[in-house]
Design an enzyme around this catalytic site. Structure first.
Site, mmCIF file in Angstrom:
data_model
loop_
_atom_site.group_PDB
_atom_site.id
_atom_site.type_symbol
_atom_site.label_atom_id
_atom_site.label_comp_id
_atom_site.label_asym_id
_atom_site.label_seq_id
_atom_site.Cartn_x
_atom_site.Cartn_y
_atom_site.Cartn_z
ATOM 1 C CB THR A 80 -0.770 -0.034 1.222
ATOM 2 O OG1 THR A 80 -1.426 -1.066 1.337
ATOM 3 C CG2 THR A 80 -1.996 1.047 0.999
ATOM 4 C CG HIS A 195 -5.038 -6.396 4.209
ATOM 5 N ND1 HIS A 195 -4.183 -7.748 4.598
ATOM 6 C CD2 HIS A 195 -4.045 -5.394 3.909
ATOM 7 C CE1 HIS A 195 -2.917 -7.134 4.810
ATOM 8 N NE2 HIS A 195 -2.732 -6.135 4.246
ATOM 9 C CG ASP A 254 -3.716 -1.336 -2.212
ATOM 10 O OD1 ASP A 254 -4.252 -2.389 -2.706
ATOM 11 O OD2 ASP A 254 -3.564 -1.495 -0.920
ATOM 12 C CG HIS A 255 -1.079 -3.995 -2.885
ATOM 13 N ND1 HIS A 255 -1.497 -5.259 -2.562
ATOM 14 C CD2 HIS A 255 -1.153 -3.127 -2.187
ATOM 15 C CE1 HIS A 255 -1.833 -4.994 -1.311
ATOM 16 N NE2 HIS A 255 -1.710 -3.660 -1.009
HETATM 17 C C1 GP9 Z 1 -2.363 -1.023 6.465
HETATM 18 C C2 GP9 Z 1 -3.148 -1.139 4.952
HETATM 19 C C3 GP9 Z 1 -2.512 -2.377 4.267
HETATM 20 O O1 GP9 Z 1 -2.644 0.365 7.012
HETATM 21 O O2 GP9 Z 1 -2.805 -0.005 4.273
HETATM 22 O O3 GP9 Z 1 -1.098 -2.546 4.060
HETATM 23 P P1 GP9 Z 1 -0.764 -3.380 3.184
HETATM 24 O O4 GP9 Z 1 -0.418 -4.601 3.876
HETATM 25 O O5 GP9 Z 1 -1.527 -3.765 2.009
HETATM 26 O O6 GP9 Z 1 0.586 -2.822 2.748
HETATM 27 MN MN MN Z 2 -2.862 -2.580 0.397
#
Ligand code: GP9
Ligand code: MN
Length: 400
Positions: A80, A195, A254-255
């Site tokens: 992220t 997530h 985001d990914h």
């Molecule tokens: C945590 C969220 C997730 O604050 O942004 O982070 P990631 O593991 O996807 O980098």
């Molecule tokens: Mn993320």
């Protein structure tokens, strides 16, 4: 040093692309709502599972938005935080580790700083501890005025799952925070429910799990579906509160959420015999939408692009010139933009080819083709990454 910077400025000038005149400044003075959508990949868009749409709200919104179907995430280990960095700076994150930790003290002239200087109020809303990814420190370098972290939210067991506050509750509680801000504002929301390991309560499961040997991939579909539902609720609430019409929306994944460890299960879902290196690159596509309420020109865009291109795009929509800003992306709407993007591992994609792991693939046949077809892009792919790295490792923007 100085001469290194001169070379980079020349490189930037050669690659700068003029904005589309019709869209330049179209959102001037509007609120900008950026939605960073956790682990959302393009392969779920306009797809079904057991006859149910996985992202019904997004599928509808895409028809009323500019949707970039060949938009890639360019993140590495910084996940992220890398995506946040790419979008804020139009520079690449590091090839290992996270620039949010290692170079939080650099000068960046990032988008939040530019907008703050352009009389925007700039903020991030995300229900996690402020120091996660070193955000509290890095956000200052990027120029955000406020970070509404977990302390701005009412989080308890009943409204939490997995990593924390459920997306619907997060958006609902964020409405009040949005209203507390002076306008116009630039506010980024970072979702959380979709997530890894993709946990979800029974009451929030709106779609079946997939049936494969990967519990991770199986659970991914209900959590994506839940995020889509939370987004729909957010848009409804923004409309109710009269915020929607005065805002523009930039939304992106985001990914990746599903790593190559789940290739066998993924090949079942995609109904492919196997997941090749070509497929792996194509699976790095994440949704990217630009939604401008009341706008008539919304359409599907095929240009090959990535998170590096978001900063100039937003600047131009707001009527801010980007010509003298050091960037490695170009405006997604620029008529002369090159349909090209390079991933952090050096893989790159053009209209016709995918280059990865030393092999050139034809998109048409999805098979290996002559390396000569990819060679014309080697220099650009390499220079984009190395020049960006030079800026970060040398903190070169402090001279600019
Ligand atoms: C945590 C969220 C997730 O604050 O942004 O982070 P990631 O593991 O996807 O980098
Ligand atoms: Mn993320």
């Amino acid at each position: 040093n100085g001469s290194e910077m001169e070379e980079i400025i020349d490189y930037r000038n050669e690659n700068y692309k003029e904005p589309d005149e019709d869209l330049f400044g179209i959102a001037e003075g509007k609120n900008v709502i950026v939605l960073s959508l956790e682990s959302l990949q393009s392969f779920v868009i306009n797809e079904t599972l057991d006859g149910e749409e996985i992202t019904p709200f997004l599928n509808e919104l895409i028809n009323e938005s500019y949707y970039f179907e060949n938009f890639y995430h360019q993140t590495a280990q910084g996940k992220t935080s890398d995506s946040e960095f790419l979008v804020a700076t139009s520079l690449f994150g590091r090839n290992s580790g996270s620039v949010f930790f290692t170079h939080a003290g650099n000068s960046y002239n990032a988008l939040p700083e530019i907008l703050t200087n352009d009389s925007y109020f700039t903020s991030v809303m995300h229900a996690n501890n402020k120091s996660f990814w070193n955000r509290d420190v890095m956000y200052q370098s990027l120029g955000y005025q406020t970070y509404f972290d977990i302390n701005s939210y009412d989080v308890h067991e009943e409204n939490s799952v997995g990593w924390g506050l459920k997306d619907k509750d997060f958006f609902e509680q964020s409405i009040e925070l949005l209203q507390s801000q002076p306008e116009p504002y630039y506010t980024k929301f970072i979702t959380l429910t979709n997530h890894f390991p993709f946990e979800l309560g029974e009451e929030d499961r709106l779609i079946n799990e997939f049936d494969s040997n990967s519990g991770t991939l199986n659970r991914y579909f209900p959590t994506v579906r839940y995020m889509d539902y939370a987004l729909e609720h957010f848009f409804d609430r923004l409309k109710e509160e009269g915020i929607y019409e005065d805002s523009i929306f930039i939304m992106y994944g985001d990914h990746y959420g599903i790593s190559q460890n789940h290739n066998r299960a993924m090949s079942m879902f995609l109904e492919k015999e196997e997941i090749t290196d070509f497929d792996t690159v194509q699976l790095q596509r994440v949704p990217m939408l630009v939604h401008i309420p009341g706008h008539k020109g919304h359409e599907l865009r095929e240009t090959v692009s990535g998170q590096i291109d978001v900063k100039p795009t937003i600047m131009h929509l707001l009527g801010i010139e980007s010509k003298y800003d050091i960037q490695f992306g170009s405006d997604l709407f620029a008529p002369e933009r090159e349909s090209f993007t390079v991933l952090r591992d050096g893989s790159f994609i053009t209209d016709d080819y995918v280059f990865t792991k030393g092999v050139c693939y034809s998109k048409e046949t999805e098979a290996e083709t002559d390396i000569e077809s990819c060679e014309p892009y080697f220099d650009k792919a390499n220079k984009d990454l190395t020049n960006s790295d030079k800026i970060i490792y040398g903190d070169l923007l402090r001279f600019y």
